[in-house]
Structures are given as structure tokens and as C-alpha cells.
Enzyme design. Structure first.
Site, PDB file in Angstrom:
ATOM      1  N   ARG A   1       0.839  -1.210   0.000  1.00  0.00           N
ATOM      2  CA  ARG A   1       0.000   0.000   0.000  1.00  0.00           C
ATOM      3  C   ARG A   1       0.870   1.255   0.000  1.00  0.00           C
ATOM      4  NH1 ARG A   1      -4.467   0.631   4.532  1.00  0.00           N
ATOM      5  NH2 ARG A   1      -2.614   0.933   5.810  1.00  0.00           N
TER       6      ARG A   1
ATOM      7  N   ARG B   1       9.816  26.546  -0.096  1.00  0.00           N
ATOM      8  CA  ARG B   1       8.352  26.440  -0.154  1.00  0.00           C
ATOM      9  C   ARG B   1       7.801  26.890  -1.509  1.00  0.00           C
ATOM     10  NH1 ARG B   1       3.575  29.023   0.631  1.00  0.00           N
ATOM     11  NH2 ARG B   1       1.940  27.757   1.577  1.00  0.00           N
TER      12      ARG B   1
ATOM     13  N   GLU C   1     -16.478   5.306   5.848  1.00  0.00           N
ATOM     14  CA  GLU C   1     -15.604   4.571   6.780  1.00  0.00           C
ATOM     15  C   GLU C   1     -15.557   5.353   8.079  1.00  0.00           C
ATOM     16  OE1 GLU C   1     -11.555   4.531   5.195  1.00  0.00           O
ATOM     17  OE2 GLU C   1     -11.864   6.521   4.349  1.00  0.00           O
TER      18      GLU C   1
ATOM     19  N   LEU D   1     -10.114   4.395   2.434  1.00  0.00           N
ATOM     20  CA  LEU D   1      -8.786   3.798   2.445  1.00  0.00           C
ATOM     21  C   LEU D   1      -8.943   2.284   2.256  1.00  0.00           C
ATOM     22  CD1 LEU D   1      -5.740   4.483   2.963  1.00  0.00           C
ATOM     23  CD2 LEU D   1      -6.102   3.473   5.213  1.00  0.00           C
TER      24      LEU D   1
HETATM   25  N1  PMP Z   1      -9.684   3.996   6.957  1.00  0.00           N
HETATM   26  C1  PMP Z   1      -8.970   5.034   7.423  1.00  0.00           C
HETATM   27  C2  PMP Z   1      -9.414   6.417   7.097  1.00  0.00           C
HETATM   28  C3  PMP Z   1      -7.829   4.813   8.216  1.00  0.00           C
HETATM   29  O1  PMP Z   1      -7.108   5.851   8.678  1.00  0.00           O
HETATM   30  C4  PMP Z   1      -7.461   3.483   8.537  1.00  0.00           C
HETATM   31  C5  PMP Z   1      -6.278   3.216   9.433  1.00  0.00           C
HETATM   32  N2  PMP Z   1      -5.085   3.413   8.791  1.00  0.00           N
HETATM   33  C6  PMP Z   1      -8.235   2.439   8.025  1.00  0.00           C
HETATM   34  C7  PMP Z   1      -9.339   2.724   7.233  1.00  0.00           C
HETATM   35  C8  PMP Z   1      -7.888   0.994   8.309  1.00  0.00           C
HETATM   36  O2  PMP Z   1      -6.768   0.601   7.570  1.00  0.00           O
HETATM   37  P1  PMP Z   1      -5.791  -0.550   8.080  1.00  0.00           P
HETATM   38  O3  PMP Z   1      -6.648  -1.752   8.285  1.00  0.00           O
HETATM   39  O4  PMP Z   1      -4.836  -0.714   6.978  1.00  0.00           O
HETATM   40  O5  PMP Z   1      -5.187  -0.063   9.353  1.00  0.00           O
END
Ligand code: PMP
Length: 285
Positions: A52, A100, A180, A205
Site C-alpha cells: 500500500r 516552499r 468509513e 482507504l
Molecule cells: N480507513 C482510514 C481512514 C484509516 O485511517 C485506517 C487506518 N489506517 C483504516 C481505514 C484501516 O486501515 P488498516 O486496516 O490498513 O489499518
């Protein structure tokens, strides 16, 4: 105890570890990160986190600071140096140091690489036992949530809104559907025992724990639907939970003040967490 942290090629006591004020991560949030959980001093899902990371870097046309073997070596050295049994390793790559300017700097600019450990034991998370209470909140983040950038101010504001409301977390809602959580992927279990979690897109994500939980669901021969769901559907589900590297599979017992199912961690969530932990430990590096 002062931690040993890694900054751009050096292992240093945390008090001596610094990055430049001109770092693009500091000025533009021009940086990506990964958080890898450590259980029994071993890294959970390390290759998936590195895959990732590579994807995030590619999407932002950012160079890699070093290869994966070197990153594994740094992770392991920090786990050993800081005597981490259960905890996590945080990794951040920024586009580097440059005067910058909104334009990206010259392609040859060296990315900054920072890693540190945290010793908070994820297994001891009280919410795993009690279940979490969440509120819903409008999703006002940028549109590329599939890239794991350090732009975390809105999720941070949402966490504070949850805290003010006496809740543990917030679920982001957009166009009527749950995207999420502030730092996790969201799931429900319908009355006919189907697992539902939002399909992958730029809206969320692509959680490493989400992917691992889907594999576990397959092992358990559970029915899965990857699709959007509403807060109303979640409220009438028999169980709800969220997944993340640091919270594993964590039950949700209340959404916007309504109890989910019996208002306690449900059997499907508990089973999935057990299998997830078992499988993750087997594959840990
Ligand atoms: N969604 C978001 C917005 C997050 O910040 C995270 C944590 N990194 C996750 C989902 C879960 O991802 P992971 O299982 O890879 O920790």
C-alpha cells in the site's frame, strides 16, 4: 524511557530526532504513512502495508526512500531497540526538503523517512471488550482517501466531535452512505448473517485489516457483500464493527444513540476477531 527513532538513515534518541522546517510533510502535508501492528515482537501484515505504501507513493509521484528489505530491517531494529512486545511501528515518507513552492521540487529531491514505535498494547484496548459507541458525521475530507496521506485534520476534528458527544468514534457519511470511520473501515452484519462493507474506491482507504477480515470471512464461509450501506441500515443490523491495524476487529454497540443488536459485542464480530488474530499471528514476520 526515551525511544530510539529512525530519521533519514540514523537511529537516534527521540529528543535528538528532527526534520527540517522546510520538509514538505510539515508545510504541505505532502507525506504518506503506514502503521504496522506488532504482536509478540513480530510485524502483522507487513508485506501488505509495504504494497500500500508503494501504491500511495506512486499515486503522488513520490520517490521511494529505500527498498522493502531495508524498510523491514528498520522496522525490526526499532522493535528490538525499543523492546516492543505488543505495539506498533509508525512509518512516514515525505517528498523531502525544498524551498516552499506549490510545485513539486526537482525529481531528484530525497524523500524524508521517519519511523518510530509506540508501545500501547492493542490487545488491551478496552473497546474490544465493551464495544464502541459511534456517531455519524458528514465526510468533508478530500476525495483521494485511497491514498494514505498525513492530512488527518478532519478525522481529528471528527474524533473530537465524537468525544464531545460522549462517543468513541465517528463514521463518515457522504450522499447518505457510510464511507468509513475516522481511522478504520466499517462493517455491519445483517439479520441473515451477511457481512457488509463498503466496496473499494477512492472514497475509502483500502484497509489492510479489511482485506484480511475478508479472507477470514471466506475461511468461515460467510456471505459477504461489498457495497455501500446507510446509517439506518446499520442501526437495524444485528451487529456492527470496524477494522484497522491497531484495533483489529472492534465491535460497535451504538450508532447515534441507537443500540445495535443486543447492545453488546456480537458473536460474528467476536469470531471474526479471533480468526483474524490467529491468522495474523501465523503470518507475522
Ligand atoms: N480507513 C482510514 C481512514 C484509516 O485511517 C485506517 C487506518 N489506517 C483504516 C481505514 C484501516 O486501515 P488498516 O486496516 O490498513 O489499518
Amino acid at each position: 524511557m526515551s525511544r530510539t527513532v529512525y530519521v533519514n538513515g540514523e537511529y537516534l534518541p527521540e529528543e535528538e530526532a528532527t526534520v527540517s522546517v522546510f520538509d514538505r510533510g510539515f508545510l504541505f502535508a505532502d507525506a504518506v504513512y503506514e502503521v504496522t501492528t506488532v504482536l509478540d515482537s513480530k510485524l502483522i501484515d507487513f508485506p501488505a502495508h509495504m504494497a500500500r505504501l508503494k501504491r500511495s507513493l506512486k499515486e503522488l509521484e513520490m520517490g521511494a526512500p529505500c527498498d522493502e528489505a531495508k524498510l523491514l530491517e528498520i522496522h525490526r531494529k526499532l522493535v528490538t531497540a525499543n523492546e516492543i512486545g505488543n505495539g506498533l511501528v509508525y512509518l512516514q515518507v515525505s517528498r523531502g526538503v525544498a524551498d516552499r513552492d506549490f510545485h513539486y521540487p526537482e525529481p531528484g529531491t530525497k524523500p524524508s523517512l521517519v519511523l518510530f514505535t509506540q508501545s500501547k498494547d492493542p490487545i488491551e484496548n478496552e473497546l474490544l471488550k465493551t464495544g464502541a459507541r459511534v456517531i455519524s458525521i458528514e465526510d468533508q475530507r478530500w476525495g483521494r482517501r485511497d491514498i494514505k496521506t498525513v492530512q488527518l485534520l478532519y478525522p481529528s476534528m471528527a474524533k473530537m466531535a465524537a468525544q464531545k458527544a460522549g462517543a468513541d468514534d465517528a463514521w463518515f457519511v457522504e450522499d447518505g452512505f457510510v464511507n468509513e470511520g475516522t481511522s478504520n473501515n466499517t462493517w455491519i452484519v445483517t439479520k441473515d448473517n451477511t457481512l457488509v462493507t463498503r466496496n473499494l474506491s477512492t472514497s475509502i482507504l483500502h484497509g489492510i485489516t479489511r482485506a484480511a477480515a475478508l479472507r477470514c470471512a471466506e475461511l468461515l464461509q460467510m456471505k459477504v457483500e461489498e457495497r455501500p450501506f446507510t446509517i439506518e441500515e446499520a442501526k437495524s443490523a444485528s451487529e456492527a464493527f470496524f477494522t484497522s491495524a491497531s484495533a483489529f476487529v472492534c465491535p460497535v454497540v451504538e450508532i447515534d444513540g441507537s443500540s445495535i443488536g443486543k447492545g453488546e459485542p456480537g458473536p460474528v464480530t467476536t469470531k471474526l476477531r479471533e480468526i483474524y488474530l490467529e491468522e495474523s499471528r501465523k503470518a507475522a514476520l
